[in-house]
Motif scaffolding. Structure first.
Motif, short mmCIF file in Angstrom:
data_model
loop_
_atom_site.label_atom_id
_atom_site.label_comp_id
_atom_site.label_asym_id
_atom_site.label_seq_id
_atom_site.Cartn_x
_atom_site.Cartn_y
_atom_site.Cartn_z
N VAL A 177 0.84 -1.20 0.00
CA VAL A 177 0.00 0.00 0.00
C VAL A 177 0.87 1.25 0.00
N ALA A 178 1.95 1.24 0.78
CA ALA A 178 2.86 2.39 0.83
C ALA A 178 3.50 2.63 -0.53
N ARG A 179 3.85 1.56 -1.23
CA ARG A 179 4.46 1.70 -2.55
C ARG A 179 3.45 2.29 -3.54
N LEU A 180 2.20 1.85 -3.44
CA LEU A 180 1.16 2.41 -4.31
C LEU A 180 0.98 3.90 -4.04
N ARG A 181 0.94 4.27 -2.78
CA ARG A 181 0.76 5.69 -2.44
C ARG A 181 1.91 6.53 -2.98
N ALA A 182 3.11 6.05 -2.82
CA ALA A 182 4.28 6.80 -3.28
C ALA A 182 4.26 6.98 -4.79
N ARG A 183 3.95 5.91 -5.52
CA ARG A 183 3.96 5.99 -6.98
C ARG A 183 2.77 6.80 -7.52
N LYS A 184 1.64 6.66 -6.86
CA LYS A 184 0.43 7.37 -7.31
C LYS A 184 0.43 8.83 -6.86
N GLN A 185 1.34 9.17 -5.95
CA GLN A 185 1.43 10.52 -5.39
C GLN A 185 0.13 10.89 -4.67
N ARG A 186 -0.28 9.97 -3.82
CA ARG A 186 -1.49 10.17 -3.01
C ARG A 186 -1.14 9.80 -1.56
N PRO A 187 -0.52 10.70 -0.82
CA PRO A 187 0.05 10.34 0.47
C PRO A 187 -0.95 10.06 1.58
N ASP A 188 -2.11 10.73 1.58
CA ASP A 188 -3.00 10.65 2.75
C ASP A 188 -4.42 10.19 2.45
N LYS A 189 -4.94 10.55 1.32
CA LYS A 189 -6.36 10.34 1.05
C LYS A 189 -6.70 8.85 1.11
N PRO A 190 -7.79 8.47 1.82
CA PRO A 190 -8.14 7.05 1.94
C PRO A 190 -8.31 6.37 0.59
N LEU A 191 -8.01 5.08 0.57
CA LEU A 191 -8.12 4.25 -0.62
C LEU A 191 -9.29 3.28 -0.45
N ALA A 192 -10.03 3.05 -1.52
CA ALA A 192 -11.15 2.11 -1.46
C ALA A 192 -10.64 0.68 -1.40
N VAL A 193 -11.40 -0.18 -0.75
CA VAL A 193 -11.05 -1.59 -0.62
C VAL A 193 -12.19 -2.44 -1.19
N MET A 194 -11.84 -3.36 -2.08
CA MET A 194 -12.81 -4.27 -2.67
C MET A 194 -12.76 -5.60 -1.93
N LEU A 195 -13.93 -6.05 -1.47
CA LEU A 195 -14.00 -7.23 -0.62
C LEU A 195 -14.52 -8.44 -1.38
N PRO A 196 -13.92 -9.62 -1.15
CA PRO A 196 -14.47 -10.85 -1.71
C PRO A 196 -15.66 -11.32 -0.89
N ASP A 197 -16.32 -12.35 -1.35
CA ASP A 197 -17.41 -12.95 -0.59
C ASP A 197 -16.87 -13.58 0.69
N GLY A 198 -17.78 -14.02 1.53
CA GLY A 198 -17.36 -14.62 2.79
C GLY A 198 -17.52 -13.64 3.93
N ASP A 199 -16.71 -13.82 4.98
CA ASP A 199 -16.88 -13.01 6.18
C ASP A 199 -15.95 -11.81 6.24
#
Length: 769
Positions: A245-267
């Motif tokens: 996640v830190a690598r994505l933030r650094a490359r995308k130049q998005r240091p603080d803004k929350p990132l969406a999370v996609m969830l699979p089925d299950g619990d």
């Protein structure tokens, strides 16, 4: 010949024109099936304005058909009206689904929908023809708006036009009763689009199912995957790995803004969040939006997903391709827009290689073109109801009915969260979120989306509406368009959009609280109470007491500057009081004295009445945020601090001063109390609770002064669910009827709707000066 046959009623023929959301939702196959059961012959065809049904049979059967169209339409359909015209029978032998005429009308096409249970079962069934096929769709689900190139809805008017149906698919397409009967977006592995895994340089590594497996391995290794989704590229990474996640933030130049999370089925939902029943329903809706949900303490997600925040943006898979990736990965994935900070969404392969090749370690591409960019929609549950914060995939285009006719008016929104809208004869079509207009690419995207609305509607634009602010990038774009330009005051547009969504035409009070917008007096408004009349005009009845913003634009990015401006006004510029204030510790000596001088002289220090900047000042005073971050970050932290503590400190602190015109809401008592809290060592939560309570009290005072029962609560500050709930509760307790944006964003993403309404009503459009 029997007596009954001799005296059988003569057949009748009706032409039924059905308007509403009736294209791309399986409506024509539904009509054909009902007609067959009722012994009716004729046809059902799409037109740009709706579905035209030619129906021939016994009159009782025709009545039954009309009733079925009104009461039994497919779940994704919405029937607004049915007009019936009788004509002479022509002796049709069968009932057919046809392509209707192509002239006139407005788009009635449904938004895109996540895969239905039947299609999901197919891709999971090893014996099925579409096992693990990422582009499986039927009349109930699949791409619609994202692939439409023209209207009426027909395969030849989509980006699937280059994929002719194979014999097996053609048989399903032409079989009445099949769930793919005239499913224009259908495909299969033999005749449809295919996926390809590419390297960051665009080189091909694998295709088909092998590409899917390789993409899953990329994610398992903690690498970043660029995925061509439904409405554009997305960036995916393991949501449980902090390093990834830190690598994505650094490359995308998005240091603080929350990132969406996609969830699979299950619990997984129960593991990461404390979702209410309403939030679960919204998450599982066919539109599959991102939904803001409270984070569960100890959730097995990387802290960097939403650093410093106790809410998560969660979503379910929106396409079969997303389902297949998640099922292979078997864990949650960050799923964020495929761009760098400040850039628009990528939608084609060449663009993705150029712009995302330095971010992603792999690119999962496919060859179905995207007609228009669509970011994921964002919702929350606020005041007990779903509230749209970003209008995109699954919900756009959104149609808002109008009570009267007017000239065709295009509206371009503001500068942040820009989105276009088009006012037609009897409705406004609101387009999808484009984003902030900080780059030429974003401005070009807005112009393209606006132009596409006009072309798809088949109308000539009579005038263009925009914001009054001359420095918004959308303002000169409106001037360059050609037709008459109507410049609309920012907060008036917010108020008009909210009232239009709820169909309100009577006089109302609108509390419009946001970051800021240019007022009619040249100041930066943002804490407004407007009286809106039945014709859509407005008067500024009251507003928050103004204070200066040292550094202007810099003060928007740095909450400490808002605090300094607020305290400068509170102490009437007294240098000794300011030197002893909490603001002093937030600046170096080299910063402090020039800023004080600028405040005294009014140099690059504009006045503002903004509630959003008041939130920033409290964030700085409470030590929550003093420096630069993303837009709205400080206010979000203040909201979070208040929610931790809850109610309990009253609603006093902002008093309405009627000695001026318009009246001013004096925050002086509130600031004095907050400074005492700070001196006592009180935490940010107490200050945040006081602020919310004081604003709720101001809302009631302003409503009473406005003397109207209906009170609209809109503007970006009402994305704050805690503020919204307190204001709604207080207003209802005082006997008012509060309304707030729910289908349209309360932030600047909803501006274009209000602009379009005001622009079309303008008797003599001004020149935008």
């Amino acid at each position: 010949m029997s007596t009954a046959a001799t005296h059988a009623p003569s057949p009748a023929r009706w032409r039924l024109v059905v308007t509403g959301r009736v294209q791309g939702v399986g409506f024509r196959p539904f009509v054909a099936e009902r007609a067959r059961l009722l012994g009716i012959t004729g046809s059902a065809g799409n037109t740009p304005s709706g579905v035209v049904v030619e129906a021939e049979g016994q009159e009782a059967a025709l009545v039954a058909l009309r009733t079925a169209l009104e009461q039994e339409a497919p779940p994704a359909a919405r029937v607004d009206a049915i007009t019936v015209t009788a004509s002479l029978p022509v002796g049709d032998a069968t009932f057919r689904v046809v392509q209707g005429p192509g002239q006139g009308g407005a788009p009635a096409l449904a938004p895109d929908r996540a895969p239905c249970p039947d299609c999901l079962a197919e891709i999971r069934d090893p014996a099925a023809r579409r096992h693990r096929y990422p582009f499986t769709a039927c009349t109930a689900c699949g791409p619609r708006w994202s692939i439409a190139t023209a209207l009426p809805w027909d395969r030849s008017h989509t980006t699937l036009d280059g994929f002719p149906l194979c014999a097996a698919c053609r048989a399903e397409f032409e079989a009445p009763g099949d769930r793919r009967f005239h499913a224009e977006a259908m495909a299969c592995p033999d005749c449809g689009p295919q996926v390809t895994l590419r390297g960051p340089d665009g080189g091909e590594h694998a295709t088909g199912d092998a590409a899917l497996h390789a993409a899953v391995n990329t994610l398992r290794e903690g690498q970043i995957l660029a995925l061509k989704g439904l409405g554009g590229f997305q960036l995916l990474v393991d949501a449980t790995r902090q390093d990834a996640v830190a690598r994505l933030r650094a490359r995308k130049q998005r240091p603080d803004k929350p990132l969406a999370v996609m969830l699979p089925d299950g619990d997984w939902l129960d593991q990461v969040a404390r979702a209410t029943g309403a939030e679960r329903t919204l998450l599982d809706a066919p539109e599959a939006p991102i939904v803001l949900v409270d984070r569960r303490p100890g959730a097995p997600l990387a802290e960097g997903v939403a650093p410093g925040f106790n809410r998560l943006g969660l979503m379910r898979p929106a396409t079969p391709l997303h389902h297949l990736l998640l099922e292979g990965f078997a864990g949650p994935l960050v799923c964020t827009s495929g761009n760098r900070g400040g850039e628009p969404l990528c939608i084609d392969t060449a663009e993705a290689v150029t712009r995302l090749g330095m971010i992603a370690d792999g690119i999962l591409d496919h060859d179905r073109p995207i007609a228009r960019a669509l970011d994921d929609s964002v919702f929350q549950i606020a005041a007990g109801r779903p509230q749209c914060l970003r209008l995109g995939r699954g919900y756009a285009p959104l149609r808002v009915p109008l009570p009267d006719a007017g000239p065709v008016t295009l509206a371009l929104g503001g500068h942040l969260k820009a989105a276009p809208a088009l006012a037609l004869e009897d409705e406004v079509v609101v387009g999808a979120h484009v984003g902030d207009l900080d780059s030429d690419a974003a401005l070009h995207r807005l112009a393209g989306e606006a132009r596409a609305l006009g072309e798809l509607c088949g109308v000539d634009i009579a005038r263009v509406a925009c914001d009054r602010h001359p420095d918004y990038a959308s303002t000169p774009l409106a001037g360059a368009w050609g037709p008459l330009v109507v410049a609309v005051q920012h907060h008036h547009a917010h108020a008009a959009a909210c009232l239009a969504e709820h169909g309100v035409r009577e006089p109302a009070v609108a509390l419009v609280w946001d970051g800021m917008g240019l007022g009619e007096d040249g100041m930066l408004w943002g804490g407004e109470c407007l009286a809106v009349d039945a014709d859509g005009g407005f008067q500024r009845r009251s507003h928050l007491r103004p204070f200066r913003l040292p550094g202007a634009e810099a003060a928007i990015r740095e909450p400490r500057r808002a605090l300094l401006g607020l305290l400068h006004a509170h102490f009437d510029g007294d240098p000794a009081a300011l030197e002893a204030s909490p603001a002093r510790a937030l600046f170096t000596a080299a910063e402090w004295h020039p800023l004080l001088a600028a405040l005294e002289r009014g140099i690059n220090a504009p006045w503002t009445s903004s509630v959003g900047r008041l939130f920033d000042a409290v964030a700085a005073l409470g030590g929550l945020r003093t420096g630069a971050g993303f837009e709205g970050q400080a206010a979000m932290l203040v909201q979070q601090a208040a929610e931790v503590t809850g109610y309990g400190l009253g609603t006093a602190g902002i008093a309405l001063d009627t000695a001026t015109a318009p009246w001013q809401a004096d925050w002086g008592p509130l600031v004095a109390t907050l400074l005492a809290d700070h001196a006592d060592g009180a935490g940010a939560s107490r200050m945040a609770v006081r602020l919310h309570g004081a604003l709720a009290g101001f809302a009631v005072e302003a409503a009473r002064a406005g003397r109207e029962e209906t009170v609209a609560l809109t503007g970006g500050c009402f994305q704050n669910r805690w503020l919204l709930q307190q204001c709604v509760d207080a207003l209802q307790a005082a006997g008012f009827r509060p309304l707030w944006p729910q289908r349209i964003p309360p932030n600047d993403g909803g501006l274009a709707l209000g602009q379009a309404l005001i622009g079309r009503r303008a008797a003599v459009p001004p020149n935008g000066d």
